[in-house]
Design a protein around this motif. Structure first.
Motif, PDB file in Angstrom:
ATOM      1  N   THR A 299     -79.088 -66.764 -47.105  1.00 11.24           N
ATOM      2  CA  THR A 299     -79.827 -67.704 -46.264  1.00 11.24           C
ATOM      3  C   THR A 299     -80.263 -67.008 -44.984  1.00 11.24           C
ATOM      4  O   THR A 299     -79.455 -66.401 -44.292  1.00 11.24           O
ATOM      5  N   GLN A 300     -81.563 -67.100 -44.685  1.00  8.82           N
ATOM      6  CA  GLN A 300     -82.123 -66.581 -43.440  1.00  8.82           C
ATOM      7  C   GLN A 300     -82.365 -67.772 -42.518  1.00  8.82           C
ATOM      8  O   GLN A 300     -83.125 -68.675 -42.861  1.00  8.82           O
ATOM      9  N   PHE A 301     -81.728 -67.758 -41.362  1.00  7.71           N
ATOM     10  CA  PHE A 301     -81.917 -68.829 -40.395  1.00  7.71           C
ATOM     11  C   PHE A 301     -83.004 -68.437 -39.404  1.00  7.71           C
ATOM     12  O   PHE A 301     -83.188 -67.251 -39.096  1.00  7.71           O
ATOM     13  N   LYS A 302     -83.716 -69.426 -38.885  1.00  7.71           N
ATOM     14  CA  LYS A 302     -84.836 -69.170 -37.969  1.00  7.71           C
ATOM     15  C   LYS A 302     -84.412 -68.483 -36.682  1.00  7.71           C
ATOM     16  O   LYS A 302     -85.233 -67.851 -36.032  1.00  7.71           O
ATOM     17  N   ASP A 303     -83.123 -68.572 -36.319  1.00  4.22           N
ATOM     18  CA  ASP A 303     -82.664 -67.906 -35.100  1.00  4.22           C
ATOM     19  C   ASP A 303     -82.268 -66.450 -35.341  1.00  4.22           C
ATOM     20  O   ASP A 303     -81.768 -65.787 -34.450  1.00  4.22           O
ATOM     21  N   GLY A 304     -82.504 -65.933 -36.558  1.00  2.00           N
ATOM     22  CA  GLY A 304     -82.233 -64.530 -36.864  1.00  2.00           C
ATOM     23  C   GLY A 304     -80.906 -64.268 -37.559  1.00  2.00           C
ATOM     24  O   GLY A 304     -80.628 -63.157 -37.976  1.00  2.00           O
ATOM     25  N   ARG A 305     -80.089 -65.328 -37.727  1.00  2.00           N
ATOM     26  CA  ARG A 305     -78.828 -65.136 -38.452  1.00  2.00           C
ATOM     27  C   ARG A 305     -79.109 -65.016 -39.941  1.00  2.00           C
ATOM     28  O   ARG A 305     -80.105 -65.534 -40.449  1.00  2.00           O
ATOM     29  N   LEU A 306     -78.178 -64.345 -40.611  1.00  2.00           N
ATOM     30  CA  LEU A 306     -78.261 -64.131 -42.045  1.00  2.00           C
ATOM     31  C   LEU A 306     -76.875 -64.396 -42.607  1.00  2.00           C
ATOM     32  O   LEU A 306     -75.883 -63.938 -42.042  1.00  2.00           O
ATOM     33  N   ARG A 307     -76.797 -65.152 -43.714  1.00  2.00           N
ATOM     34  CA  ARG A 307     -75.480 -65.453 -44.274  1.00  2.00           C
ATOM     35  C   ARG A 307     -75.511 -65.398 -45.795  1.00  2.00           C
ATOM     36  O   ARG A 307     -76.448 -65.886 -46.426  1.00  2.00           O
ATOM     37  N   PHE A 308     -74.467 -64.789 -46.353  1.00  2.00           N
ATOM     38  CA  PHE A 308     -74.256 -64.776 -47.790  1.00  2.00           C
ATOM     39  C   PHE A 308     -73.195 -65.808 -48.139  1.00  2.00           C
ATOM     40  O   PHE A 308     -72.176 -65.906 -47.462  1.00  2.00           O
ATOM     41  N   ASP A 309     -73.419 -66.561 -49.223  1.00  2.00           N
ATOM     42  CA  ASP A 309     -72.442 -67.501 -49.754  1.00  2.00           C
ATOM     43  C   ASP A 309     -72.281 -67.219 -51.239  1.00  2.00           C
ATOM     44  O   ASP A 309     -73.264 -66.944 -51.935  1.00  2.00           O
ATOM     45  N   GLY A 310     -71.052 -67.298 -51.724  1.00  2.00           N
ATOM     46  CA  GLY A 310     -70.787 -67.111 -53.145  1.00  2.00           C
ATOM     47  C   GLY A 310     -70.563 -65.664 -53.545  1.00  2.00           C
ATOM     48  O   GLY A 310     -70.235 -65.377 -54.681  1.00  2.00           O
ATOM     49  N   GLY A 311     -70.748 -64.749 -52.654  1.00  2.00           N
ATOM     50  CA  GLY A 311     -70.581 -63.321 -52.916  1.00  2.00           C
ATOM     51  C   GLY A 311     -71.167 -62.532 -51.763  1.00  2.00           C
ATOM     52  O   GLY A 311     -71.925 -63.067 -50.957  1.00  2.00           O
ATOM     53  N   PHE A 312     -70.819 -61.271 -51.683  1.00  2.00           N
ATOM     54  CA  PHE A 312     -71.285 -60.371 -50.614  1.00  2.00           C
ATOM     55  C   PHE A 312     -70.874 -60.857 -49.227  1.00  2.00           C
ATOM     56  O   PHE A 312     -71.526 -60.559 -48.226  1.00  2.00           O
ATOM     57  N   ALA A 313     -69.794 -61.618 -49.143  1.00  2.00           N
ATOM     58  CA  ALA A 313     -69.338 -62.136 -47.850  1.00  2.00           C
ATOM     59  C   ALA A 313     -68.972 -61.018 -46.881  1.00  2.00           C
ATOM     60  O   ALA A 313     -68.986 -61.229 -45.668  1.00  2.00           O
ATOM     61  N   PHE A 314     -68.690 -59.833 -47.394  1.00  2.00           N
ATOM     62  CA  PHE A 314     -68.374 -58.712 -46.500  1.00  2.00           C
ATOM     63  C   PHE A 314     -69.566 -58.307 -45.654  1.00  2.00           C
ATOM     64  O   PHE A 314     -69.419 -57.597 -44.678  1.00  2.00           O
ATOM     65  N   PHE A 315     -70.771 -58.774 -46.010  1.00  2.26           N
ATOM     66  CA  PHE A 315     -71.965 -58.511 -45.197  1.00  2.26           C
ATOM     67  C   PHE A 315     -72.085 -59.489 -44.025  1.00  2.26           C
ATOM     68  O   PHE A 315     -72.933 -59.321 -43.165  1.00  2.26           O
ATOM     69  N   ASN A 316     -71.295 -60.545 -44.001  1.00  2.40           N
ATOM     70  CA  ASN A 316     -71.375 -61.574 -42.952  1.00  2.40           C
ATOM     71  C   ASN A 316     -70.633 -61.133 -41.704  1.00  2.40           C
ATOM     72  O   ASN A 316     -69.585 -60.507 -41.819  1.00  2.40           O
ATOM     73  N   PRO A 317     -71.079 -61.496 -40.531  1.00  2.00           N
ATOM     74  CA  PRO A 317     -72.368 -62.121 -40.262  1.00  2.00           C
ATOM     75  C   PRO A 317     -73.450 -61.052 -40.210  1.00  2.00           C
ATOM     76  O   PRO A 317     -73.212 -59.927 -39.785  1.00  2.00           O
ATOM     77  N   GLY A 318     -74.616 -61.397 -40.653  1.00  2.00           N
ATOM     78  CA  GLY A 318     -75.741 -60.468 -40.625  1.00  2.00           C
ATOM     79  C   GLY A 318     -76.860 -61.003 -39.754  1.00  2.00           C
ATOM     80  O   GLY A 318     -76.801 -62.116 -39.236  1.00  2.00           O
ATOM     81  N   ARG A 319     -77.891 -60.196 -39.595  1.00  2.00           N
ATOM     82  CA  ARG A 319     -79.091 -60.569 -38.840  1.00  2.00           C
ATOM     83  C   ARG A 319     -80.301 -60.162 -39.677  1.00  2.00           C
ATOM     84  O   ARG A 319     -80.208 -59.266 -40.517  1.00  2.00           O
ATOM     85  N   TRP A 320     -81.422 -60.792 -39.422  1.00  2.00           N
ATOM     86  CA  TRP A 320     -82.651 -60.410 -40.098  1.00  2.00           C
ATOM     87  C   TRP A 320     -83.820 -60.503 -39.143  1.00  2.00           C
ATOM     88  O   TRP A 320     -83.768 -61.172 -38.121  1.00  2.00           O
ATOM     89  N   SER A 321     -84.868 -59.779 -39.488  1.00  2.00           N
ATOM     90  CA  SER A 321     -86.123 -59.862 -38.734  1.00  2.00           C
ATOM     91  C   SER A 321     -87.252 -59.557 -39.704  1.00  2.00           C
ATOM     92  O   SER A 321     -87.040 -58.945 -40.757  1.00  2.00           O
ATOM     93  N   TYR A 322     -88.439 -59.997 -39.339  1.00  3.45           N
ATOM     94  CA  TYR A 322     -89.615 -59.743 -40.168  1.00  3.45           C
ATOM     95  C   TYR A 322     -90.748 -59.295 -39.270  1.00  3.45           C
ATOM     96  O   TYR A 322     -91.035 -59.920 -38.252  1.00  3.45           O
ATOM     97  N   ASP A 323     -91.383 -58.180 -39.651  1.00  2.15           N
ATOM     98  CA  ASP A 323     -92.513 -57.649 -38.903  1.00  2.15           C
ATOM     99  C   ASP A 323     -93.774 -57.904 -39.727  1.00  2.15           C
ATOM    100  O   ASP A 323     -94.010 -57.213 -40.727  1.00  2.15           O
ATOM    101  N   PRO A 324     -94.593 -58.891 -39.354  1.00  2.77           N
ATOM    102  CA  PRO A 324     -95.784 -59.193 -40.144  1.00  2.77           C
ATOM    103  C   PRO A 324     -96.815 -58.063 -40.141  1.00  2.77           C
ATOM    104  O   PRO A 324     -97.583 -57.930 -41.090  1.00  2.77           O
ATOM    105  N   ALA A 325     -96.824 -57.232 -39.107  1.00  3.00           N
ATOM    106  CA  ALA A 325     -97.792 -56.130 -39.045  1.00  3.00           C
ATOM    107  C   ALA A 325     -97.541 -55.098 -40.143  1.00  3.00           C
ATOM    108  O   ALA A 325     -98.477 -54.529 -40.695  1.00  3.00           O
ATOM    109  N   THR A 326     -96.277 -54.870 -40.487  1.00  8.58           N
ATOM    110  CA  THR A 326     -95.933 -53.885 -41.520  1.00  8.58           C
ATOM    111  C   THR A 326     -95.420 -54.544 -42.798  1.00  8.58           C
ATOM    112  O   THR A 326     -95.139 -53.842 -43.769  1.00  8.58           O
ATOM    113  N   ALA A 327     -95.285 -55.873 -42.797  1.00 10.59           N
ATOM    114  CA  ALA A 327     -94.737 -56.642 -43.927  1.00 10.59           C
ATOM    115  C   ALA A 327     -93.345 -56.149 -44.293  1.00 10.59           C
ATOM    116  O   ALA A 327     -92.999 -56.020 -45.451  1.00 10.59           O
TER     117      ALA A 327
END
Length: 150
Positions: free
Chosen positions: A59-87
């Motif tokens: 799950t990607q949250f609009k505030d930049g948080r990223l969360r795995f549920d059901g597996g890959f919990a060792f990646f939590n808490p994560g962050r995400w970003s998207y650059d539309p100029a480079t996709a």
């Protein structure tokens, strides 16, 4: 109304707006393509349906948080970003020593552009029509509802 009463009222109103959370009233981070799920705080979901392993929801949250549920919990808490100029979709994950080796074969997931192991980040090419990304040998389907999410 006295000046002191007005200032007091303004201070109370300012405090109330802060209760809504950072970024309240703003669109937040956005992904290209399909509209965000119904939840006002979710920007996108990616789901690896159950097969020989239980389903995994990203799950990607609009505030930049990223969360795995059901597996890959060792990646939590994560962050995400998207650059539309480079996709480029960037997933910043918790430190995990095998991150680079787990993604060494980029050809399995053609939209994985690079692994920045020193920053614990995976960078993908994601456009409006991108339907999947691969993480650790699992295929995640975009905007697929996450069933059984915790």
């Amino acid at each position: 109304m006295t000046t002191a009463a007005m200032l007091s009222s303004l201070a109370l109103l300012a405090g109330c707006t802060g209760l809504m959370g950072q970024g309240a009233g703003k669109a937040g981070l956005q992904m290209p393509g399909k509209a965000a799920p119904d939840s006002g705080e979710v920007a996108a979901t990616w789901y690896n349906p159950p097969s020989e392993f239980p389903g995994i929801c990203l799950t990607q949250f609009k505030d930049g948080r990223l969360r795995f549920d059901g597996g890959f919990a060792f990646f939590n808490p994560g962050r995400w970003s998207y650059d539309p100029a480079t996709a480029e979709l960037r997933l910043d994950l918790q430190p995990w020593p095998n991150l680079a080796s787990a993604h060494a074969n980029k050809s399995l997931h053609t939209n994985l552009l690079r692994v920045e192991a020193d920053k614990n980040a995976l960078v993908y090419s994601v456009k409006a029509d991108t339907n999947t990304i691969g993480i650790g040998g699992f295929v995640f389907y975009r905007d697929t509802p996450c069933s059984g999410k915790k």
